[in-house]
Motif scaffolding. Structure first.
Motif, PDB file in Angstrom:
ATOM      1  N   ILE A  60       0.648  -1.188   0.058  1.00 36.26           N
ATOM      2  CA  ILE A  60       0.084   0.013  -0.005  1.00 36.26           C
ATOM      3  C   ILE A  60       0.843   1.271  -0.069  1.00 36.26           C
ATOM      4  CG2 ILE A  60      -1.797   1.355   1.355  1.00 36.26           C
ATOM      5  CD1 ILE A  60      -2.660  -1.371   2.219  1.00 36.26           C
ATOM      6  N   LEU A  61       1.971   1.217   0.873  1.00 41.97           N
ATOM      7  CA  LEU A  61       2.870   2.313   0.825  1.00 41.97           C
ATOM      8  C   LEU A  61       3.445   2.541  -0.511  1.00 41.97           C
ATOM      9  CD1 LEU A  61       4.258   4.468   2.543  1.00 41.97           C
ATOM     10  CD2 LEU A  61       5.853   2.747   2.994  1.00 41.97           C
ATOM     11  N   ILE A  62       4.071   1.557  -1.295  1.00 37.06           N
ATOM     12  CA  ILE A  62       4.393   1.610  -2.441  1.00 37.06           C
ATOM     13  C   ILE A  62       3.569   2.161  -3.469  1.00 37.06           C
ATOM     14  CG2 ILE A  62       5.623   0.355  -4.572  1.00 37.06           C
ATOM     15  CD1 ILE A  62       6.819  -1.393  -2.200  1.00 37.06           C
ATOM     16  N   VAL A  90       3.952   5.763  -5.508  1.00 35.50           N
ATOM     17  CA  VAL A  90       3.726   5.808  -7.130  1.00 35.50           C
ATOM     18  C   VAL A  90       2.682   6.942  -7.676  1.00 35.50           C
ATOM     19  CG1 VAL A  90       3.278   4.597  -8.932  1.00 35.50           C
ATOM     20  CG2 VAL A  90       4.877   3.348  -7.431  1.00 35.50           C
ATOM     21  N   ILE A  91       1.598   6.889  -6.653  1.00 36.08           N
ATOM     22  CA  ILE A  91       0.469   7.688  -7.147  1.00 36.08           C
ATOM     23  C   ILE A  91       0.912   9.259  -6.982  1.00 36.08           C
ATOM     24  CG2 ILE A  91      -1.662   8.463  -6.260  1.00 36.08           C
ATOM     25  CD1 ILE A  91      -2.556   5.510  -5.966  1.00 36.08           C
ATOM     26  N   VAL A  92       1.726   9.592  -5.970  1.00 36.61           N
ATOM     27  CA  VAL A  92       1.900  11.019  -5.534  1.00 36.61           C
ATOM     28  C   VAL A  92       2.986  11.208  -6.626  1.00 36.61           C
ATOM     29  CG1 VAL A  92       3.271  12.230  -3.975  1.00 36.61           C
ATOM     30  CG2 VAL A  92       1.503  10.765  -3.007  1.00 36.61           C
ATOM     31  N   LEU A  93       3.885  10.298  -7.012  1.00 33.44           N
ATOM     32  CA  LEU A  93       4.802  10.707  -7.945  1.00 33.44           C
ATOM     33  C   LEU A  93       4.296  10.915  -9.341  1.00 33.44           C
ATOM     34  CD1 LEU A  93       7.835   8.331  -7.225  1.00 33.44           C
ATOM     35  CD2 LEU A  93       7.828  10.816  -6.733  1.00 33.44           C
ATOM     36  N   LEU A  94       3.366  10.189  -9.718  1.00 32.98           N
ATOM     37  CA  LEU A  94       2.363  10.317 -10.911  1.00 32.98           C
ATOM     38  C   LEU A  94       1.601  11.612 -11.223  1.00 32.98           C
ATOM     39  CD1 LEU A  94       1.309   6.741 -11.892  1.00 32.98           C
ATOM     40  CD2 LEU A  94       3.262   8.011 -13.020  1.00 32.98           C
ATOM     41  N   PHE A  95       0.901  11.809 -10.091  1.00 33.35           N
ATOM     42  CA  PHE A  95       0.055  13.116 -10.159  1.00 33.35           C
ATOM     43  C   PHE A  95       0.463  14.187  -9.520  1.00 33.35           C
ATOM     44  CE2 PHE A  95      -2.642   9.137 -10.576  1.00 33.35           C
ATOM     45  CZ  PHE A  95      -3.281   9.282 -11.796  1.00 33.35           C
ATOM     46  N   GLY A  96       1.544  14.432  -8.715  1.00 37.81           N
ATOM     47  CA  GLY A  96       1.820  15.412  -7.850  1.00 37.81           C
ATOM     48  C   GLY A  96       0.931  15.723  -6.626  1.00 37.81           C
ATOM     49  N   ALA A  97       1.761  16.069  -5.793  1.00 39.87           N
ATOM     50  CA  ALA A  97       1.105  16.398  -4.221  1.00 39.87           C
ATOM     51  C   ALA A  97      -0.116  17.541  -4.491  1.00 39.87           C
ATOM     52  CB  ALA A  97       2.064  16.714  -3.281  1.00 39.87           C
ATOM     53  N   ARG A  98       0.295  18.463  -5.229  1.00 38.75           N
ATOM     54  CA  ARG A  98      -0.745  19.543  -5.424  1.00 38.75           C
ATOM     55  C   ARG A  98      -2.237  19.141  -5.954  1.00 38.75           C
ATOM     56  NH1 ARG A  98       2.206  24.067  -8.361  1.00 38.75           N
ATOM     57  NH2 ARG A  98       4.136  23.594  -7.555  1.00 38.75           N
ATOM     58  N   MET A 133      -3.576  16.065  -5.772  1.00 38.41           N
ATOM     59  CA  MET A 133      -4.151  14.984  -4.750  1.00 38.41           C
ATOM     60  C   MET A 133      -5.286  15.641  -4.093  1.00 38.41           C
ATOM     61  SD  MET A 133      -2.502  12.311  -5.537  1.00 38.41           S
ATOM     62  CE  MET A 133      -3.238  11.245  -4.391  1.00 38.41           C
ATOM     63  N   PRO A 134      -5.448  16.675  -3.256  1.00 40.68           N
ATOM     64  CA  PRO A 134      -6.624  17.052  -2.587  1.00 40.68           C
ATOM     65  C   PRO A 134      -7.777  17.257  -3.562  1.00 40.68           C
ATOM     66  CG  PRO A 134      -4.671  18.408  -1.968  1.00 40.68           C
ATOM     67  CD  PRO A 134      -4.226  17.448  -3.208  1.00 40.68           C
ATOM     68  N   GLN A 135      -7.580  17.854  -4.796  1.00 41.20           N
ATOM     69  CA  GLN A 135      -8.315  18.101  -5.742  1.00 41.20           C
ATOM     70  C   GLN A 135      -9.155  16.732  -6.441  1.00 41.20           C
ATOM     71  OE1 GLN A 135      -6.247  20.312  -8.891  1.00 41.20           O
ATOM     72  NE2 GLN A 135      -7.087  22.201  -8.018  1.00 41.20           N
ATOM     73  N   MET A 136      -8.186  15.540  -6.651  1.00 41.26           N
ATOM     74  CA  MET A 136      -8.868  14.520  -6.771  1.00 41.26           C
ATOM     75  C   MET A 136      -9.625  13.805  -5.998  1.00 41.26           C
ATOM     76  SD  MET A 136      -5.223  13.314  -9.031  1.00 41.26           S
ATOM     77  CE  MET A 136      -5.653  11.582  -8.562  1.00 41.26           C
ATOM     78  N   ALA A 137      -9.213  13.892  -4.771  1.00 40.40           N
ATOM     79  CA  ALA A 137      -9.929  13.315  -3.775  1.00 40.40           C
ATOM     80  C   ALA A 137     -11.341  13.953  -3.489  1.00 40.40           C
ATOM     81  CB  ALA A 137      -9.217  13.444  -2.352  1.00 40.40           C
ATOM     82  N   ARG A 138     -11.286  15.558  -3.655  1.00 42.69           N
ATOM     83  CA  ARG A 138     -12.582  16.081  -3.586  1.00 42.69           C
ATOM     84  C   ARG A 138     -13.776  15.671  -4.657  1.00 42.69           C
ATOM     85  NH1 ARG A 138     -10.645  20.904  -4.152  1.00 42.69           N
ATOM     86  NH2 ARG A 138      -9.925  20.997  -2.093  1.00 42.69           N
TER      87      ARG A 138
END
Length: 104
Positions: free
Chosen positions: A8-10, A14-22, A24-29
């Motif tokens: 799960i950590l890996i 990988v998801i953070v590296l692909l989409f970027g940290a900025r 992620m909140p928009q995608m979750a919303r």
């Protein structure tokens, strides 16, 4: 398939590296709003099967609430196709004409 904490950590890294940290909140919303809309639609379908009132107004209400909850964000720099040399030269000529017209 049983995923352990390391897998799960890996996957998360990988998801953070692909989409970027900025993003992620928009995608979750966006995912949360989509799930709410899907939930409203399935409730409406169940009511339709039971012979109750049609679910279309409920779906519209859920979609309207989701749209109102998310702020409208305009892109900072809209992507435009590159201009050709002829188009750029025509713009330069037009600007020169306007400048000469304003100077006189």
């Amino acid at each position: 398939m049983n995923l352990g904490p390391w897998e799960i950590l890996i996957i998360a890294v990988v998801i953070v590296l692909l989409f970027g940290a900025r993003k992620m909140p928009q995608m979750a919303r966006s995912l949360g709003q989509s799930m709410r809309i899907l939930k409203a639609e399935t409730k409406g379908m169940r009511k339709d099967e039971d012979g109750d009132a049609p679910a279309q107004p409920q779906a519209d209400t859920a979609a309207a609430q989701a749209a109102a909850a998310q702020p409208q964000i305009a892109p900072a720099n809209p992507v435009q196709p590159p201009k050709t040399a002829e188009q750029l030269q025509a713009e330069i000529d037009e600007l020169k004409r306007q400048q000469q017209k304003n100077a006189s």
